[in-house]
Design a protein around this motif. Structure first.
Motif, short mmCIF file in Angstrom:
data_model
loop_
_atom_site.label_atom_id
_atom_site.label_comp_id
_atom_site.label_asym_id
_atom_site.label_seq_id
_atom_site.Cartn_x
_atom_site.Cartn_y
_atom_site.Cartn_z
N LEU A 96 0.90 -1.34 -0.08
CA LEU A 96 -0.20 -0.32 -0.08
C LEU A 96 0.95 1.06 -0.09
O LEU A 96 0.66 1.39 -1.15
CB LEU A 96 -0.55 0.16 0.89
CG LEU A 96 -2.32 -1.23 1.39
CD1 LEU A 96 -2.40 -1.34 2.57
CD2 LEU A 96 -3.00 -0.50 0.06
N PHE A 107 -2.65 -1.44 -4.79
CA PHE A 107 -3.91 -2.48 -4.27
C PHE A 107 -4.10 -2.84 -4.55
O PHE A 107 -4.84 -3.12 -6.47
CB PHE A 107 -4.64 -1.08 -3.98
CG PHE A 107 -6.18 -0.83 -3.25
CD1 PHE A 107 -6.15 -1.21 -1.97
CD2 PHE A 107 -7.12 -2.15 -4.04
CE1 PHE A 107 -7.69 -1.13 -1.02
CE2 PHE A 107 -8.98 -2.47 -3.19
CZ PHE A 107 -8.63 -2.15 -2.14
N ALA A 118 -8.08 1.03 4.03
CA ALA A 118 -5.82 0.83 3.65
C ALA A 118 -5.81 2.29 3.48
O ALA A 118 -4.37 1.71 3.25
CB ALA A 118 -6.78 -0.01 2.15
N ASN A 119 -6.75 3.54 4.03
CA ASN A 119 -5.45 4.53 4.84
C ASN A 119 -5.48 5.64 5.01
O ASN A 119 -6.95 6.30 5.23
CB ASN A 119 -5.63 5.32 2.95
CG ASN A 119 -4.41 5.96 2.04
OD1 ASN A 119 -3.89 6.72 2.55
ND2 ASN A 119 -4.77 6.40 0.96
N THR A 125 -7.46 4.69 -1.82
CA THR A 125 -6.28 4.75 -1.39
C THR A 125 -5.41 5.57 -2.07
O THR A 125 -4.39 5.81 -2.33
CB THR A 125 -5.67 3.62 -1.36
OG1 THR A 125 -5.76 2.92 -2.21
CG2 THR A 125 -6.31 2.11 -0.42
N ALA A 155 -4.71 4.63 -5.56
CA ALA A 155 -2.99 3.47 -5.84
C ALA A 155 -2.28 3.87 -7.10
O ALA A 155 -3.29 4.69 -7.89
CB ALA A 155 -3.64 2.59 -5.58
#
Length: 505
Positions: free
Chosen positions: A334, A339, A363-364, A421, A423
């Motif tokens: 991450l 991701f 996730a963030n 995220t 990403a």
């Protein structure tokens, strides 16, 4: 005319302001396989939960063989003759098949003092196996069984009670290979031949014509159509149009212009992991979608997990935007801008007992905290609302636990989590398992939008999905990469490479 084995009339169910079911009429004949169709949020899951005794209807009546029944618990449903195998059967993987079939029913005598009679269990199991001709070794641990064998154990578990008239199968083929699916269909045909009716929930529309006798379509919380498969074939009916209420074109978005591919975002060279895969090298760019096709056991899923830091790499190099990275954990991945949308969203992608507003920023957390030590609750909620609207979550609730959503909408929460995220690389593994055709079109469209600013990789055991959504394709077979002869596979060559492990001549 014979009496239907199950009849439901006037079924309605409300959850607060949401009317999930509205005056549903539904019936199933004795000894037929009846497909229950509808997009995510159409009301199928709510209706099945009512038949299973998991929730109670607000209005209406349910009759089994003409007798009205009151289904206030799963036990009530079983006593009435309705058994259900959920999409994710609750089996104990470190117990054998025999113990799973009779779990909680080891004794004919109820209560604390019922003695476990293994001889009687074995005798009952042998009778089940003989009745349905299922080639199972019930002495094996369930965790060591193939997916279709676990599904068979779950079906036998459901049929272990006497006088089951209706068996509900919820997405039973979602994790099966084509060969395993045919094995399951054979078992279903045996059940039908013995007079057991099957309500079959599936998003794989081709399966309806392969196995079902008839089908019903739910839309907007009501049953809008019931038809025999024979009539549907004769009339050239579009199941997708019936489910959506409008014509649908190609569910895959237009492919990118071959000359528009952008800079390389992800580069992997010589990746190898124990005996799972080796010699994997490819590049993923902006403005294109890279597809990787491989059957179960090809190493595709393990490759995705290795890039994401879940599986250990023995050798090889990974670069993101020209910078070498070596993810040892998902946190490392991450941080590197990678991701993963996992193949098993329930165990690997979501906290099922927590709502979307918890799952989306998970996730963030750095973004959620704004660089500080505490989460910015108002900002997180606003971002979560915006992202769940972007993925078309239905119902659009941030406070409902993820477990309360259909499979397709659970996948949308995972997608919103990925979008949060921001990403550089998005890896989708089996992205549309258990997802209806309308939601699949939405997911594919989101992938195309993501590819404008990030590298997008789609990994799937569905060749049509990989070929349909991807601009470039790779095949994997037994842990190794099969290179296309011309740089890009056509559909048949891609399938051949994934199955045979070599280029089609």
């Amino acid at each position: 005319m014979t009496q239907p084995v199950l009849t439901a009339t006037g079924i309605s169910k409300r959850f607060g302001p949401v009317l999930a079911l509205r005056d549903v009429a539904f019936h199933v004949e004795r000894g037929e396989i009846h497909a229950l169709l509808g997009i995510n949020g159409a009301g199928k899951s709510t209706f099945i939960k009512i038949l299973s005794g998991m929730i109670q209807k607000d209005t209406g009546s349910i009759r089994i063989a003409g007798q009205e029944v009151d289904l206030r618990s799963p036990k009530d449903s079983i006593r009435a003759g309705i058994a259900t195998v959920q999409q994710h059967p609750e089996l104990v993987h470190d117990m054998n098949g025999l113990d799973n079939i009779f779990l909680g029913r080891e004794s004919r005598r109820p209560g604390l003092f019922g003695r476990v009679d293994r001889k009687a269990m074995q005798s009952r199991a042998e009778a089940l196996l003989a009745r349905f001709s299922v080639p199972l070794d019930l002495a094996r641990e369930v965790g060591s069984m193939a997916a279709v064998e676990r599904e068979a154990v779950a079906i036998l578990q459901a049929l272990a009670d006497d006088d089951i008239k209706v068996l509900i199968l919820d997405e039973p083929t979602s994790t099966l290979t084509d060969v395993e699916r045919e094995d399951l269909f054979e078992l279903m045909n045996q059940l039908r031949a013995q007079g057991i009716s099957i309500i079959y929930i599936t998003h794989q529309l081709e399966e309806v014509f392969a196995i079902a006798d008839s089908f019903s379509v739910f839309r907007g919380g009501t049953c809008v159509a019931r038809m025999s498969v024979a009539d549907a074939k004769a009339s050239d009916v579009s199941l997708a149009t019936m489910m959506l209420g409008e014509a649908i074109g190609d569910i895959f978005p237009p492919k990118a212009d071959p000359d528009s591919a952008g800079e390389v975002v992800l580069k992997v060279s010589g990746l190898a992991s124990a005996s799972k895969f080796s010699g994997i090298s490819f590049q993923a760019r902006k403005n294109e979608i890279l597809g990787i096709f491989g059957l179960v056991g090809s190493g595709c899923e393990e490759l995705a997990k290795a890039i994401f830091g879940v599986e250990a790499l023995d050798r090889g190099e990974i670069e993101v935007n020209g910078k070498a990275v070596a993810p040892k954990t998902p946190r490392d991945a991450l941080d590197a801008g990678i991701f993963l949308v996992p193949g098993d969203r329930r165990t690997e992608g979501l906290a099922l007992d927590r709502p979307a507003v918890f799952n989306v920023p998970m996730a963030n957390l750095r973004r959620a905290a704004g660089g500080g030590w505490a989460l910015r609750g108002r900002s997180v909620r606003a971002d979560s609302k915006s992202l769940t609207e972007q993925v078309a979550l239905h119902p659009p609730s941030l406070s409902t636990p993820a477990s309360g959503f259909s499979g397709g909408n659970q996948q949308k929460i995972v997608l919103a989590k990925g979008l949060y995220t921001q990403a550089d690389v998005y890896i989708f593994v089996e992205p549309t398992i258990g997802v209806d055709i309308g939601a699949r079109a939405k997911i594919y469209g989101l992938m195309r939008e993501l590819s404008e600013t990030a590298a997008v990789i789609v990994i799937s055991s569905d060749c049509d999905e990989v070929f349909g959504v991807a601009d470039r394709t790779i095949a994997m077979h037994k842990g190794r990469q099969v290179e296309p002869g011309s740089g890009v596979f056509n559909r048949d060559a891609l399938l051949f490479a994934g199955i045979m492990g070599e280029r089609k001549q």
